[in-house]
Design an enzyme around this catalytic site. Structure first.
Site, mmCIF file in Angstrom:
data_model
loop_
_atom_site.group_PDB
_atom_site.id
_atom_site.type_symbol
_atom_site.label_atom_id
_atom_site.label_comp_id
_atom_site.label_asym_id
_atom_site.label_seq_id
_atom_site.Cartn_x
_atom_site.Cartn_y
_atom_site.Cartn_z
ATOM 1 N N LYS A 9 0.867 -1.209 0.001
ATOM 2 C CA LYS A 9 -0.110 0.024 -0.003
ATOM 3 C C LYS A 9 0.971 1.269 0.086
ATOM 4 O O LYS A 9 1.526 1.450 0.922
ATOM 5 C CB LYS A 9 -1.119 -0.013 1.216
ATOM 6 C CG LYS A 9 -1.887 1.004 1.302
ATOM 7 C CD LYS A 9 -2.605 1.521 2.583
ATOM 8 C CE LYS A 9 -1.661 2.421 3.159
ATOM 9 N NZ LYS A 9 -1.786 4.005 2.794
ATOM 10 N N GLU B 268 10.838 0.457 9.788
ATOM 11 C CA GLU B 268 11.744 1.332 9.433
ATOM 12 C C GLU B 268 11.051 2.648 9.970
ATOM 13 O O GLU B 268 10.057 2.969 9.086
ATOM 14 C CB GLU B 268 11.941 1.486 8.080
ATOM 15 C CG GLU B 268 12.831 0.394 7.159
ATOM 16 C CD GLU B 268 14.248 0.218 7.840
ATOM 17 O OE1 GLU B 268 14.531 1.068 8.559
ATOM 18 O OE2 GLU B 268 14.890 -0.683 7.300
ATOM 19 N N CYS C 215 13.500 10.370 6.882
ATOM 20 C CA CYS C 215 13.616 9.645 8.187
ATOM 21 C C CYS C 215 15.057 9.715 8.854
ATOM 22 O O CYS C 215 15.256 9.702 9.972
ATOM 23 C CB CYS C 215 13.002 8.218 8.440
ATOM 24 S SG CYS C 215 13.755 7.439 6.782
ATOM 25 N N GLU D 39 10.947 14.608 15.870
ATOM 26 C CA GLU D 39 11.081 14.325 14.558
ATOM 27 C C GLU D 39 10.390 15.404 13.854
ATOM 28 O O GLU D 39 9.024 15.598 14.019
ATOM 29 C CB GLU D 39 10.680 12.947 13.766
ATOM 30 C CG GLU D 39 11.281 12.912 12.430
ATOM 31 C CD GLU D 39 11.047 11.324 11.959
ATOM 32 O OE1 GLU D 39 9.933 10.910 12.352
ATOM 33 O OE2 GLU D 39 11.966 11.042 11.084
#
Lengths: 311, 509, 289
Positions: free
Chosen positions: B214, B288, B322, B419
């Site tokens: 997806k 991840e 990331c 983040e």
């Protein structure tokens, strides 16, 4: 290498910092991806023309050859609106001939001196050559540094010789050729740039190459020198000019070098007082591309005088 | 003149840190518009369809619910296409197709033949590279320069690398044999839509698995367009199934009983939700997740290259990475010099139309993400950090954010801990090696880290001490199919890329 | 003359290189195979677990930095200690009701298992890590590093061999361990602790707890500093552990209680048991002059 030479390297690198080769090449690869179109391309091409030191440095140079070179520098191409080049660059023996032809124009006469290209003559001889060229009317002197002394760590000798050439130049502009291919590493190129800049006057040049060795100006060594100029400017307020020479043959390459200038030193270096191209065949490719931008058609090389390729 | 310069030289022979530190504002460089670049838009046809259906069992299939959702260009806020919304029933159909393909064809096919299909995919992706690059840029907002020079070629490289493994699986795990797991479910993020798809699909196929994947809700186009490549490659139906949708679709992909393994790339928050939802199962997982990487600059570093690495570390893909180097740790002696160089460098970053070939920083992927970035930047200002932003002008339409640098940041600031996933750098200083290590590791994340120093032994020391799955020394944000990528701690587990990543798609026997 | 009264041993857990009783003061009476009272076994609490994690954390970086050769020698030394005291260990196993032949086999297998992993310390890296031929001018290599503190949940069968089979691959790569021994047969772990203490293994690298599994499992799963769980668990336990482990993205490697595991087989040991408990770190550096 002697212990003291080693220490000299260590001190110099400690003072000015080092360069990572792969990082430099990644940075300059980004300049090559810039896409310059239309008006901005024409602006860049014409700017490049004004920065050319149109050069002939052959054993077979004659006053006649120099005369036609001067004509080309003053009026690079008939029929289109193209500025003159910055200068012609010749051997000392040709200075007085060139001087005659450019009189009354903006084109300056530059002369290589100091036992170009090797520099392997006694200092006295090299200085005498500079003084003679200046006396003959050279507006600019292109000297070579003592690479042997540099590579053996005799930095004060290298710098002292440059200082003496500065004095010999009087009011003429000096360009200091590092001969980057013989210095080999970016670290050495940065170090040599600083050694030269520390004794130069505002708007004197540092220059990559003689054009007489296997490797010449690259975006990489250009970048290292531009960054050295920037760091030196921040530190001292003294603006040093830059001249890549040799190997820049196409308009596309010239634009890439100019993008490096634009993005590293900014607008105040985008003029021929602060940036030059040492080149012989570049001019015609610039003209060819200017004409193409004007007409919309690709141009054959034989439309341009003094074309190197006659196929 | 000579005497004067001589004196100057003597006086400056003492200390290094004086280099390149502007002492007077008059020594500013001028990055103006003397030579402005004309627009250089990429104009090739990306060959997009107005509507994209699900790719199930080798065919583009309408969703059972008949529902579609619009996908936009974040740089213009214009709709590009309608995307099929896969319901759990569609996901189930995809899994059934994948399981059938695994049982009847793909699981039995000799590795040599499987590899040839994967090679074909790599080649076809290269053939259609420009289309994919433009589609990626239109849908995701990243500069065409990056999609053209990084995302698409790297995606093709991943297929090419893994294709070659398909008939060499006996070398993946010394002393043991491996076999495929079956069907794997994969959910990928919006920051590298095509590339993340390649990272997921290529090793799965090489190992002999079938896939239900997806793409992210905001960036489905290149994923579904990739279905066209699979058709062109003649990949047997059901080997790869692509189901678009949002959270509900993702949950259905992750939780389907036929999934022998799930692989997820996305936020740590969602990763934890998935881990919880799979707690009662025996599914294998690869996660991840997020990061808050430290990029550490020592005073002996090659500073200009470090600055380039800092810029590449945080402004690459608008900071939607990331492993972005979002925390710059710079040694005090060179902090001022690095910051000055960094500001000059940011001034020449070109921000704007992602399709312009000269654009360095494109559009923020979505309005939602832009809101999140703004909220965190506001918190940084409120908490007392000093904000510098690029003087660039932003387009009137679309989601854009100026490249931003916070200085005077401390470890307790939110901008140093959370983040941001945007073009926002937090700068902290340190004095000693130990302090740098401590600050770098003082985070639940552990995806990546950067080190800049001229001293070889220090590089290796830092590499050992930094708790991160990838350490970039004197470089940053480098990727390669042969190079395993993945995190420590709450940045996830499992690797993607290389021999290590491949083994995570197999079962030891 | 009265017969000499024998001295009974007070079982203590080996934590942080010291022998502790539970901070709670609680004990569980342990009966031998004949049903006679044997000793009181500490019933460790979540605080004892926390203290054990602190001990593991303290010793962790030092252990991970030991050279591979040194770790190998220490694990080998542990095997020597058990071999030399195998009679004692066989007796410890017999407390739980194992016939002597089986106890003997288990001790021998345990020693052999340690020898196996002692030999791995300086080899697994050469098989799990590698240099990656990236297409840019960079030198790129992948190495392993220990995951950190590993929570070990021992099964009820093979109370010594299984425990050691779970601990050994973890410490081979430089992890530290907090282990919960078999609930029904905890005594071998007490004896193991005494042998660990004389093995040159730094205190805190392996910490052995006894107690009620149901009481301690939630803390194993939720303690954020425990980075991986390795062991054997039933379906309910696995679900509960994974659910709680998600909060700290813990690595969970659990065998199923409902499946049989032959701890004596060679397949119960090897490279991939080590691989489960390492992280891969990839380092890039430019190649340039």
């Amino acid at each position: 290498m002697s212990t003291s030479a080693h220490a000299a390297f260590r001190r110099l690198f400690h003072e000015i910092g080092t360069v990572d080769a792969v990082g430099v090449e990644e940075r300059v690869a980004k300049f090559a991806t810039r896409s310059i179109k239309k008006k901005s391309k024409l602006f860049g091409l014409k700017l490049a023309v004004t920065m050319v030191d149109l050069t002939t440095l052959e054993g077979k140079d004659t006053p006649g050859k120099v005369a036609s070179l001067c004509q080309k520098a003053i009026a690079p191409h008939e029929g289109i609106d193209v500025p003159s080049t910055a200068a012609v660059c010749v051997y000392p023996a040709m200075v007085k001939h060139a001087k005659k032809h450019v009189a009354g124009t903006s084109v300056r006469v530059a002369s290589v001196a100091t036992a170009f290209p090797s520099g392997q003559a006694p200092l006295k001889t090299r200085l005498a050559e500079v003084r003679s060229a200046v006396a003959d009317g050279a507006d600019e002197i292109d000297m070579v540094i003592n690479r042997g002394a540099f590579l053996s760590g005799e930095f004060s000798l290298v710098q002292d010789e440059i200082r003496q050439v500065v004095e010999a130049c009087g009011s003429s502009t000096l360009k200091v050729i590092l001969e980057t291919s013989e210095l080999e590493t970016y670290d050495n190129i940065r170090a040599a740039s600083f050694l030269a800049m520390q004794v130069l006057r505002p708007n004197d040049f540092i220059k990559t190459s003689t054009g007489k060795t296997s490797a010449n100006a690259t975006l990489g060594n250009n970048q290292v020198m531009l960054e050295a100029i920037r760091d030196f400017y921040f530190e001292t307020g003294i603006p040093i000019a830059m001249k890549p020479a040799g190997g820049i043959r196409t308009a596309k390459q010239a634009l890439q070098f100019l993008i490096a200038v634009k993005e590293t030193l900014g607008d105040e270096w985008l003029n021929n007082q602060r940036y030059r191209f040492g080149a012989s065949t570049l001019l015609n490719d610039l003209l060819r591309q200017i004409e193409k931008e004007r007409s919309g058609n690709y141009q054959a090389p034989y439309y341009f005088s003094e074309a190197a390729e006659s196929y | 003149m000579a005497a004067k310069t001589h004196k100057r030289q003597n006086s400056r022979a003492t200390a290094r840190p004086s280099v390149a530190q502007p002492r007077k504002s008059s020594r500013e460089l001028i990055f103006g518009d003397l030579w402005e670049f004309d627009p250089a838009p990429e104009t090739a046809d990306p060959k997009l369809k107005p509507r994209y259906d699900l790719f199930i069992n080798g065919e583009f299939t309408a969703p059972k619910s008949g529902k579609y959702f619009p996908t936009i260009n974040p740089a213009t806020e214009q709709k590009i296409a309608d995307i099929a919304l896969a319901s759990p029933a569609d996901v189930d159909t995809a899994y059934q197709a994948a399981q059938r393909a695994f049982d009847s064809v793909w699981g039995k096919m000799p590795g040599r033949e499987r590899g040839k299909y994967i090679y074909r995919i790599a080649r076809l992706l290269q053939d259609h590279a420009r289309e994919f690059a433009i589609a990626e840029t239109m849908n995701g907002g990243k500069p065409i320069k990056e999609s053209r020079d990084f995302d698409v070629p790297m995606a093709a490289a991943h297929f090419f690398y893994h294709a070659g493994w398909a008939d060499k699986l006996e070398y993946v795990a010394p002393g043991r044999s491996v076999k495929p797991l079956g069907v794997v479910g994969q959910v990928i993020p919006w920051n590298f839509p095509l590339l993340m798809m390649a990272w997921k699909i290529a090793p799965a196929l090489a190992m002999g698995n079938c896939v239900v994947i997806k793409p992210a809700e905001t960036t489905s186009i290149t994923a579904l367009k990739f279905g066209e490549i699979l058709q062109e490659a003649g990949l047997p139906p059901g080997v790869v199934n692509i189901v678009s949708g949002a959270g509900e679709t993702g949950a259905a992909v992750m939780n389907h009983p036929l999934a022998a393994k799930v692989a997820f790339t996305g936020s740590t928050e969602v990763g934890k939700i998935i881990m919880r939802s799979l707690a009662g199962t025996d599914k294998k997982m690869t996660m991840e997740l997020g990061g808050k990487a430290a990029n550490i600059v020592f005073d002996d570093a090659p500073l200009d290259q470090a600055v380039e690495g800092i810029v590449n570390g945080i402004f690459f893909n608008q900071g939607h990475v990331c492993c972005a180097g979002s925390r710059l740790l710079v040694q005090e002696g060179v902090a001022e010099a690095v910051l000055a160089k960094l500001k000059n460098r940011i001034k020449v970053l070109r921000v704007g139309d992602p399709l312009d070939k000269n654009t360095d920083v494109g559009a923020i992927n979505s309005k939602e993400q832009l809101g999140k970035i703004r909220e965190l930047v506001d918190s940084g200002v409120k908490e007392g950090a000093e904000l510098y932003q690029s003087p660039c002008r932003l387009p009137a339409k679309g989601f854009f954010f100026k490249p931003s640098v916070f200085s005077n940041v401390t470890m307790s600031h939110r901008i140093a801990r959370e983040e941001i996933f945007g073009p926002v750098l937090s700068v902290l200083t340190f004095r000693t090696v130990d302090e740098a290590i401590e600050k770098a590791n003082n985070t639940p994340y552990g995806l990546s880290a950067g080190v800049w120093t001229d001293k070889g032994s220090r590089i290796l020391k830092m590499s050992v001490e930094l708790k991160a799955g990838v350490v970039w020394a004197n470089t940053y944000n480098k990727f390669d199919p042969t190079s395993p990528f993945g995190g420590y701690k709450e940045s996830g587990f499992g690797r993607e890329g290389g021999r290590q990543g491949l083994l995570d798609y197999g079962k030891l026997i | 003359m009265n017969p000499r009264l024998p001295i009974t041993k007070t079982p203590k857990c080996y934590v942080g290189g010291a022998f502790i009783r539970s901070e709670s003061g609680r004990v569980t009476p342990l009966h031998d195979a004949s049903g006679a009272f044997f000793a009181n076994i500490p019933q460790c609490t979540r605080k004892d677990l926390r203290n054990a994690v602190e001990a593991a954390a303290k010793s962790g970086s030092g252990w991970a930095k030991r050279s591979a050769y040194n770790r190998g020698q220490i694990i080998y030394r542990l095997a020597e200690m058990i071999e030399a005291r195998s009679a004692e260990m066989i007796e410890a196993l017999q407390v739980g009701g194992q016939p002597s032949a089986r106890a003997k086999t288990e001790v021998a297998a345990t020693v052999d298992r340690l020898i196996h992993y002692a030999g791995w310390t300086d080899k697994y890296e050469q098989l799990l890590g590698n240099v990656n031929p990236v297409s840019s001018p960079h030198f790129n290599f992948t190495v392993t590093e220990p995951t950190g503190i590993v929570g070990v949940l021992a099964p009820e069968d093979a109370p010594l061999l299984a425990l050691v089979s779970l601990i050994a691959p973890a410490i081979t790569s430089g992890n530290t361990v907090v282990a919960l021994a078999s609930t029904s047969q905890p005594y071998p772990s007490i004896a193991l602790g005494e042998m660990l203490a004389t093995s040159d293994l730094p205190g805190g690298v392996v910490n052995l707890l006894t107690g009620f599994r149901a009481e301690l499992l939630p803390t194993f799963a939720t303690h954020a500093h425990i980075r991986a769980i390795s062991g054997v668990a039933n379906a309910d336990e696995r679900k509960a552990i994974k659910l709680a482990a998600a909060d700290s993205v813990k690595r969970v490697h659990l065998l199923k209680t409902e499946e049989t595991h032959d701890w004596f087989a060679d397949s119960a040991q090897g490279l991939y048991e080590i691989r489960d408990l390492v992280e891969f770190k990839t380092t890039w550096h430019p190649i340039g002059a």
